[in-house]
Write an enzyme that holds these catalytic residues in place. Structure first.
Site, PDB file in Angstrom:
ATOM      1  CG  ASP A 170      -1.797  -1.268   1.251  1.00  0.00           C
ATOM      2  OD1 ASP A 170      -1.248  -2.352   1.495  1.00  0.00           O
ATOM      3  OD2 ASP A 170      -3.001  -1.168   1.007  1.00  0.00           O
ATOM      4  CG  ASP A 199      -4.010  -1.187  -2.563  1.00  0.00           C
ATOM      5  OD1 ASP A 199      -4.512  -1.751  -3.558  1.00  0.00           O
ATOM      6  OD2 ASP A 199      -4.660  -0.891  -1.549  1.00  0.00           O
ATOM      7  CE1 TYR A 202      -1.973   2.805  -2.201  1.00  0.00           C
ATOM      8  CE2 TYR A 202      -4.199   3.487  -1.654  1.00  0.00           C
ATOM      9  CZ  TYR A 202      -3.110   2.664  -1.437  1.00  0.00           C
ATOM     10  OH  TYR A 202      -3.173   1.704  -0.470  1.00  0.00           O
ATOM     11  CG  ASN A 236      -8.338  -2.060  -2.695  1.00  0.00           C
ATOM     12  OD1 ASN A 236      -7.325  -2.460  -2.131  1.00  0.00           O
ATOM     13  ND2 ASN A 236      -8.934  -0.926  -2.363  1.00  0.00           N
ATOM     14  CG  HIS A 237      -6.064   1.606  -4.270  1.00  0.00           C
ATOM     15  ND1 HIS A 237      -6.834   2.724  -4.455  1.00  0.00           N
ATOM     16  CD2 HIS A 237      -6.178   1.283  -2.958  1.00  0.00           C
ATOM     17  CE1 HIS A 237      -7.370   3.087  -3.284  1.00  0.00           C
ATOM     18  NE2 HIS A 237      -6.986   2.222  -2.370  1.00  0.00           N
ATOM     19  CG  HIS A 321      -4.384  -5.814  -1.431  1.00  0.00           C
ATOM     20  ND1 HIS A 321      -3.290  -5.040  -1.108  1.00  0.00           N
ATOM     21  CD2 HIS A 321      -5.459  -5.009  -1.266  1.00  0.00           C
ATOM     22  CE1 HIS A 321      -3.691  -3.825  -0.782  1.00  0.00           C
ATOM     23  NE2 HIS A 321      -4.999  -3.782  -0.856  1.00  0.00           N
ATOM     24  CG  HIS A 330     -10.805   1.171   7.137  1.00  0.00           C
ATOM     25  ND1 HIS A 330     -12.045   1.725   6.850  1.00  0.00           N
ATOM     26  CD2 HIS A 330     -10.064   1.344   6.027  1.00  0.00           C
ATOM     27  CE1 HIS A 330     -12.034   2.209   5.630  1.00  0.00           C
ATOM     28  NE2 HIS A 330     -10.849   1.988   5.101  1.00  0.00           N
ATOM     29  CG  HIS A 331     -10.103  -2.399   4.632  1.00  0.00           C
ATOM     30  ND1 HIS A 331     -10.976  -1.964   3.657  1.00  0.00           N
ATOM     31  CD2 HIS A 331      -8.979  -1.648   4.480  1.00  0.00           C
ATOM     32  CE1 HIS A 331     -10.399  -1.000   2.956  1.00  0.00           C
ATOM     33  NE2 HIS A 331      -9.207  -0.782   3.438  1.00  0.00           N
ATOM     34  CG  HIS A 358      -7.220  -4.170   1.906  1.00  0.00           C
ATOM     35  ND1 HIS A 358      -7.454  -3.208   0.936  1.00  0.00           N
ATOM     36  CD2 HIS A 358      -8.464  -4.592   2.298  1.00  0.00           C
ATOM     37  CE1 HIS A 358      -8.758  -3.075   0.756  1.00  0.00           C
ATOM     38  NE2 HIS A 358      -9.388  -3.886   1.566  1.00  0.00           N
ATOM     39  CB  VAL A 359      -5.536  -3.319   7.319  1.00  0.00           C
ATOM     40  CG1 VAL A 359      -5.700  -2.540   8.616  1.00  0.00           C
ATOM     41  CG2 VAL A 359      -6.755  -4.181   7.038  1.00  0.00           C
ATOM     42  CG  HIS A 360      -3.891   2.003   4.528  1.00  0.00           C
ATOM     43  ND1 HIS A 360      -4.590   2.979   3.881  1.00  0.00           N
ATOM     44  CD2 HIS A 360      -3.715   1.011   3.609  1.00  0.00           C
ATOM     45  CE1 HIS A 360      -4.821   2.608   2.639  1.00  0.00           C
ATOM     46  NE2 HIS A 360      -4.309   1.419   2.455  1.00  0.00           N
TER      47      HIS A 360
END
Ligand SMILES: [Fe+2]
Length: 472
Positions: A170, A199, A202, A236-237, A321, A330-331, A358-360
């Protein structure tokens, strides 16, 4: 009496709260939740005139140079780059530091359109049959615009070959992204290849998924990705699905720009594939492609896991990912359906570690599984399981969406360590039985390990790992 009792309870609670504030971290029901203090501001993308995005000088000079493994065992490399003005040459000249004799390989060139954007000329050139454990120089471009780089091939595949992988996810192209990459580069433990858990640029965060941001990202990471292979995973990005503007073909920019050796592992898609590298067998999965029973990815993985020979490659690593285990809000549970499909295989085949993004934020699990549930038996709690992988979420590269800080409470017992900070990971295989994993946050000195653990290879060293906490 009751009032006094309540007062005591409240007073005690305040005392405990105060202690928690004094302490930098708190130990919850589960593992360790770090409360490391960090800047809560959203990180901005680096300005387009930043030196990290600089276009190399010279007419039609190759830019966005990056390499990845080009075959199944590490004797091949795919070199990719972009020429902005005209196709130019797709030839790569390369030579070993031992021989100086220049060889050449011919690649392909392609372009793609995305809404109102037309790409530069994207070159991909596969080089095969290199010698193991050898430094090679390579050149791309023509005349005054020629650019020269180098890479080192991995040692021959074998059970006791030490090898060090970096881990970034990410990433994006903010000031924090630059800090993450710099910390990876300056870590005294040198990653020899990078496992990128999805990711990338972006670009889809910009109007109409402004694909010029794919170009800037390619120029940003060139300083590392041109010299060591980045093993790509789609996030996903990378989907870039925008039918409202006529872009209904998923993964178009990613698939055009980042070629991977998927055919070498009999995969039918670049979104899932495998490679061997030194003592590791690495399986890349796609969280955003069909993975249910009868799907191409499912059928491929089913056969693929049977092919892994732990006598040859003791370390079995899966990268994807979307994490299968994450205790951030989140997520939350986005990876649940893939977990239901594949976790039983990961346990059966004793996958050593699953890396995801994915999870930042950052999180490492204990060895746990949750594969007993059959709709009616109610057995649906993660349990300690020495056959299970360690799950590591490392989506903390530093993109423009910022950190996720909200965590489920209390910390689940399966979660060994979690912290919302940007950073990178290092997976250091020592031999067939031991590997050392560490996580490095951007705020620390380059050598500091903010979290670390030894991994014992269950195939070669079946004694259970030391666990710092009791698992339910
Ligand atoms: Fe993501």
């Amino acid at each position: 009496m009751g009032v006094r009792w309540e007062f005591d309870v409240v007073f005690t609670l305040f005392l405990l709260l105060g202690l928690n504030i004094l302490w930098l971290a708190q130990v919850c029901e589960g593992g360790f939740t770090s409360t490391y203090v960090r800047n809560g501001q959203l990180s901005r993308d680096m300005p387009l005139d930043s030196d990290v995005f600089r276009v190399p000088p010279g007419y039609n000079a190759p830019q966005q140079v990056h390499i990845t493994q080009g075959d199944h065992v590490g004797k091949g490399v795919i070199v990719s780059w972009v020429t902005p003005d005209e196709p130019g040459s797709s030839t790569v000249l390369y030579w070993s530091e031992k021989s100086q004799l220049k060889n050449s390989a011919e690649g392909i060139v392609l372009t793609y359109k995305y809404f109102n954007y037309t790409s530069g000329y994207i070159h991909h050139c596969s080089i095969y049959d290199l010698e193991f454990d050898t430094k090679y120089y390579y050149e791309v471009g023509i005349g005054n615009s020629t650019r020269k780089f180098w890479f080192r091939t991995p040692p021959s595949v074998g059970p006791d070959v030490p090898y060090t992988f970096g881990l970034i996810g990410d990433l994006g192209q903010t000031h924090d992204s630059n800090r993450t990459l710099t910390h990876y580069e300056l870590n005294p433990v040198k990653g020899q290849a990078l496992l990128f858990v999805g990711d990338l640029s972006y670009a889809d965060a910009y109007p109409f998924h402004d694909n010029t941001r794919w170009d800037t990202w390619g120029r940003f990471v060139e300083r590392n990705a041109a010299y060591q292979p980045w093993i790509w995973t789609a996030g996903n990005h990378e989907v870039d699905f925008l039918p409202d503007i006529g872009e209904g073909k998923p993964f178009k920019p990613y698939k055009n720009r980042y070629h991977v050796p998927y055919r070498a592992s009999k995969s039918t898609s670049p979104l899932w594939y495998s490679i061997k590298r030194a003592s590791a067998y690495i399986i890349v999965l796609s969280s955003y492609s069909a993975y249910g029973i009868y799907t191409p990815q499912y059928k491929w993985l089913e056969k693929e896991l049977l092919k892994v020979n732990r006598s040859e490659t003791p370390w079995l690593i899966v990268i994807m990912h979307c994490p299968l285990y994450s205790s951030y809000v989140h997520h939350y549970m986005e990876g649940e359906s893939m977990r239901v499909m594949y976790e039983q295989w990961f346990v059966k085949y004793k996958v050593d570690v699953v890396f995801a993004g994915h999870v930042h934020a950052y999180e490492r699990s204990e060895r746990i599984s949750n594969i007993g549930y059959n709709i009616v038996n109610g057995i649906c709690t993660p349990i300690s399981d020495e056959s299970a992988p360690v799950y590591i979420t490392i989506g903390d590269g530093g993109n423009l969406e910022g950190l996720v800080t909200e965590m489920t409470e209390p910390q689940p017992s399966y979660s060994a360590y979690r912290e919302a900070s940007f950073g990178h990971g290092i997976f250091e295989i020592k031999n067939r039985s031991h590997a050392f994993y560490s996580w490095h946050r951007n705020q620390d000195g380059y050598a500091v390990e903010a979290d670390s653990t030894w991994l014992h290879n269950r195939y070669w060293n079946p004694s259970p790992e030391q666990s710092s906490i009791a698992i339910l």
